[in-house]
Motif scaffolding. Structure first.
Motif, PDB file in Angstrom:
ATOM      1  N   PRO A   6      -1.007 109.970 -53.892  1.00  0.00           N
ATOM      2  CA  PRO A   6      -1.031 108.969 -54.960  1.00  0.00           C
ATOM      3  C   PRO A   6      -0.753 109.592 -56.314  1.00  0.00           C
ATOM      4  N   ARG A   7       0.070 108.917 -57.101  1.00  0.00           N
ATOM      5  CA  ARG A   7       0.397 109.369 -58.447  1.00  0.00           C
ATOM      6  C   ARG A   7       0.215 108.185 -59.398  1.00  0.00           C
ATOM      7  N   GLY A   8      -0.115 108.492 -60.655  1.00  0.00           N
ATOM      8  CA  GLY A   8      -0.322 107.407 -61.596  1.00  0.00           C
ATOM      9  C   GLY A   8      -0.299 107.878 -63.033  1.00  0.00           C
ATOM     10  N   MET A   9      -0.082 106.932 -63.939  1.00  0.00           N
ATOM     11  CA  MET A   9      -0.038 107.234 -65.360  1.00  0.00           C
ATOM     12  C   MET A   9      -0.398 105.970 -66.146  1.00  0.00           C
ATOM     13  N   THR A  10      -0.875 106.153 -67.355  1.00  0.00           N
ATOM     14  CA  THR A  10      -1.186 105.045 -68.248  1.00  0.00           C
ATOM     15  C   THR A  10       0.088 104.596 -68.954  1.00  0.00           C
ATOM     16  N   ALA A  11       0.261 103.281 -69.086  1.00  0.00           N
ATOM     17  CA  ALA A  11       1.430 102.726 -69.777  1.00  0.00           C
ATOM     18  C   ALA A  11       1.049 101.390 -70.395  1.00  0.00           C
ATOM     19  N   ASN A  12       1.610 101.100 -71.573  1.00  0.00           N
ATOM     20  CA  ASN A  12       1.380  99.774 -72.155  1.00  0.00           C
ATOM     21  C   ASN A  12       2.680  99.014 -72.376  1.00  0.00           C
ATOM     22  N   SER A  13       3.797  99.583 -71.932  1.00  0.00           N
ATOM     23  CA  SER A  13       5.092  98.898 -72.048  1.00  0.00           C
ATOM     24  C   SER A  13       5.319  98.064 -70.788  1.00  0.00           C
ATOM     25  N   PHE A  14       4.528  97.015 -70.650  1.00  0.00           N
ATOM     26  CA  PHE A  14       4.542  96.148 -69.470  1.00  0.00           C
ATOM     27  C   PHE A  14       4.917  94.732 -69.893  1.00  0.00           C
ATOM     28  N   SER A  15       5.658  94.031 -69.035  1.00  0.00           N
ATOM     29  CA  SER A  15       5.994  92.645 -69.342  1.00  0.00           C
ATOM     30  C   SER A  15       6.275  91.888 -68.054  1.00  0.00           C
ATOM     31  N   SER A  16       5.924  90.604 -68.050  1.00  0.00           N
ATOM     32  CA  SER A  16       6.394  89.726 -66.979  1.00  0.00           C
ATOM     33  C   SER A  16       7.881  89.452 -67.214  1.00  0.00           C
ATOM     34  N   VAL A  17       8.615  89.191 -66.138  1.00  0.00           N
ATOM     35  CA  VAL A  17      10.060  88.975 -66.245  1.00  0.00           C
ATOM     36  C   VAL A  17      10.459  87.605 -65.700  1.00  0.00           C
ATOM     37  N   SER A  18       9.997  87.284 -64.497  1.00  0.00           N
ATOM     38  CA  SER A  18      10.463  86.069 -63.837  1.00  0.00           C
ATOM     39  C   SER A  18       9.404  85.571 -62.862  1.00  0.00           C
ATOM     40  N   LEU A  19       9.347  84.233 -62.689  1.00  0.00           N
ATOM     41  CA  LEU A  19       8.469  83.636 -61.683  1.00  0.00           C
ATOM     42  C   LEU A  19       9.207  83.395 -60.370  1.00  0.00           C
ATOM     43  N   ASP A  20      10.508  83.186 -60.433  1.00  0.00           N
ATOM     44  CA  ASP A  20      11.297  82.926 -59.229  1.00  0.00           C
ATOM     45  C   ASP A  20      12.643  83.635 -59.340  1.00  0.00           C
ATOM     46  N   PRO A  21      12.769  84.834 -58.760  1.00  0.00           N
ATOM     47  CA  PRO A  21      11.759  85.546 -57.967  1.00  0.00           C
ATOM     48  C   PRO A  21      10.662  86.135 -58.857  1.00  0.00           C
ATOM     49  N   PRO A  22       9.514  86.479 -58.269  1.00  0.00           N
ATOM     50  CA  PRO A  22       8.411  87.019 -59.076  1.00  0.00           C
ATOM     51  C   PRO A  22       8.675  88.465 -59.483  1.00  0.00           C
ATOM     52  N   ASP A  59      -6.052 115.847 -60.319  1.00  0.00           N
ATOM     53  CA  ASP A  59      -6.314 114.809 -59.322  1.00  0.00           C
ATOM     54  C   ASP A  59      -6.935 113.609 -60.026  1.00  0.00           C
ATOM     55  N   LYS A  60      -6.095 112.731 -60.517  1.00  0.00           N
ATOM     56  CA  LYS A  60      -6.573 111.592 -61.285  1.00  0.00           C
ATOM     57  C   LYS A  60      -7.301 110.563 -60.421  1.00  0.00           C
ATOM     58  N   PHE A  61      -7.083 110.594 -59.125  1.00  0.00           N
ATOM     59  CA  PHE A  61      -7.671 109.586 -58.248  1.00  0.00           C
ATOM     60  C   PHE A  61      -9.015 110.001 -57.664  1.00  0.00           C
ATOM     61  N   ALA A  62      -9.476 111.210 -57.988  1.00  0.00           N
ATOM     62  CA  ALA A  62     -10.723 111.702 -57.403  1.00  0.00           C
ATOM     63  C   ALA A  62     -11.933 110.906 -57.866  1.00  0.00           C
ATOM     64  N   SER A  63     -11.895 110.362 -59.086  1.00  0.00           N
ATOM     65  CA  SER A  63     -13.077 109.700 -59.643  1.00  0.00           C
ATOM     66  C   SER A  63     -12.911 108.194 -59.809  1.00  0.00           C
ATOM     67  N   VAL A  64     -11.851 107.618 -59.240  1.00  0.00           N
ATOM     68  CA  VAL A  64     -11.667 106.171 -59.315  1.00  0.00           C
ATOM     69  C   VAL A  64     -11.589 105.595 -57.906  1.00  0.00           C
ATOM     70  N   SER A  65     -11.981 104.333 -57.789  1.00  0.00           N
ATOM     71  CA  SER A  65     -11.928 103.648 -56.503  1.00  0.00           C
ATOM     72  C   SER A  65     -10.587 102.924 -56.388  1.00  0.00           C
ATOM     73  N   TYR A  66      -9.889 103.129 -55.275  1.00  0.00           N
ATOM     74  CA  TYR A  66      -8.606 102.460 -55.089  1.00  0.00           C
ATOM     75  C   TYR A  66      -8.403 102.132 -53.619  1.00  0.00           C
ATOM     76  N   ASP A  67      -7.458 101.248 -53.368  1.00  0.00           N
ATOM     77  CA  ASP A  67      -7.173 100.801 -52.014  1.00  0.00           C
ATOM     78  C   ASP A  67      -5.676 100.534 -51.903  1.00  0.00           C
ATOM     79  N   VAL A  68      -5.212 100.226 -50.706  1.00  0.00           N
ATOM     80  CA  VAL A  68      -3.838  99.777 -50.518  1.00  0.00           C
ATOM     81  C   VAL A  68      -3.891  98.332 -50.043  1.00  0.00           C
TER      82      VAL A  68
END
Length: 326
Positions: free
Chosen positions: A40-56, A100-109
């Motif tokens: 698992p890999r991850g990073m913080t980001a705030n450049s997020f946006s919704s684009v479309s509902l159909d398709p989602p 290991d950024k995921f060692a102290s957080v709870s996550y699932d698939v």
């Protein structure tokens, strides 16, 4: 203060531009994926946006200089996890270079196999729809395959620092597909109820799920529950309400004498339950069933249906047994 380009002779000051971009109030996300080795890999980001509902569709911009950038470019899946207001530590963790950024957080698939943080505000599990080169970032467009949300307050970001967002959940926001999670909590044979502020009593509800045996309750504070003795007990709708209810049966993990209850919380012996002061007919019926089943030492799961519901007998609760891996 303004920066003007005349005939392309005036260069844009990147620091000033960054500050100007930063005046736009955003949420904070942790984007996650798995690399070629399945890590698992991850990073913080705030450049997020919704684009479309159909398709989602949605998008997030990934800095080409980020350590996780190769993983996001090489993966066919990713998840966007929107953080709630008390997750500044999670934001800082995934913005760091921790090994290991995921060692102290709870996550699932959930659907695609990308890590989904289990205690965030909202999450979107996506397959990669398109990648668009954009200067020092890549725009990652995802097709939403599954998502979930909660009524918690969001974590905001503005002018390079975290911001508080007030009134995050206007009346009527919850749709009929949402569920209210309540807990039927026992301690020494008594049941925990909460004053509803109108002279009545209700079951404790939680703004988010049980994490590491600690249950945050509405109104503030936490309760320590026995994780191996927390079971789904009832699923039903309440007349006149849009949301359905999931009720879990649980036991306190600490002695009553060592517990400081939040204001309005009170334990009742089964013979003293204030049925007449419980506004919900469905909750009254559930508590009466619980008292009967407690006397017999066997329990069942109730699922509402148009013809009166179904009861599945499960007997006395047993500790969880982990399946052996082949």
């Amino acid at each position: 203060m303004a920066t003007v380009i005349e005939g392309n002779r005036t260069a844009i000051d990147p620091i000033a531009l960054r500050r100007a971009f930063g005046t736009f109030v955003t949420g904070v996300t942790v984007i996650t994926t798995v690399d070629a080795d399945g890590k698992p890999r991850g990073m913080t980001a705030n450049s997020f946006s919704s684009v479309s509902l159909d398709p989602p569709l949605l998008l997030v911009c990934v800095n080409k200089g980020a350590l996780s950038y190769p993983a996001f470019c090489g993966s066919d899946r990713f998840a966007v996890n929107l953080l709630r207001d008390s997750q500044i530590d999670v934001s800082n963790l995934f913005a760091s270079k921790a090994p290991d950024k995921f060692a102290s957080v709870s996550y699932d698939v959930v659907h695609t196999g990308a890590p989904v943080l289990t205690d965030c505000l909202s999450w979107f599990d996506c397959t990669t729809y398109e990648r668009v080169d954009a200067g020092d970032h890549t725009i990652l467009v995802g097709r939403v395959q599954a998502f979930g949300t909660s009524p918690s307050a969001p974590l905001g970001f503005c002018r390079g620092r975290y911001a508080q967002v007030k009134d995050p959940l206007p009346p009527g926001w919850l749709s009929s597909t949402n569920m209210i999670v309540g807990y039927l909590i026992e301690a020494q044979g008594e049941v925990l109820l909460v004053a509803d502020g109108n002279g009545g009593w209700v079951l404790p509800t939680a703004p988010r799920k049980l994490v590491n045996g600690r249950l945050p309750v509405e109104g503030g504070g936490e309760l320590s529950l026995m994780s191996d003795d927390t079971f789904l007990y009832s699923v039903f709708d309440v007349a006149g309400h849009d949301s359905g209810y999931l009720i879990y049966r649980a036991r306190l993990a600490e002695p009553r004498g060592a517990l400081t209850l939040p204001p309005g919380f009170c334990f009742f012996a089964p013979s003293e339950l204030p049925y007449d002061e419980i506004p919900s007919t469905e909750v009254r019926a559930m508590l009466r069933r619980f008292v009967r089943e407690s006397e017999n030492g066997g329990y069942s799961i109730y699922v509402d249906s148009p013809d009166g519901g179904r009861l599945a007998t499960v007997g006395t609760a047993q500790p969880w047994v982990r399946n052996a891996q082949p």
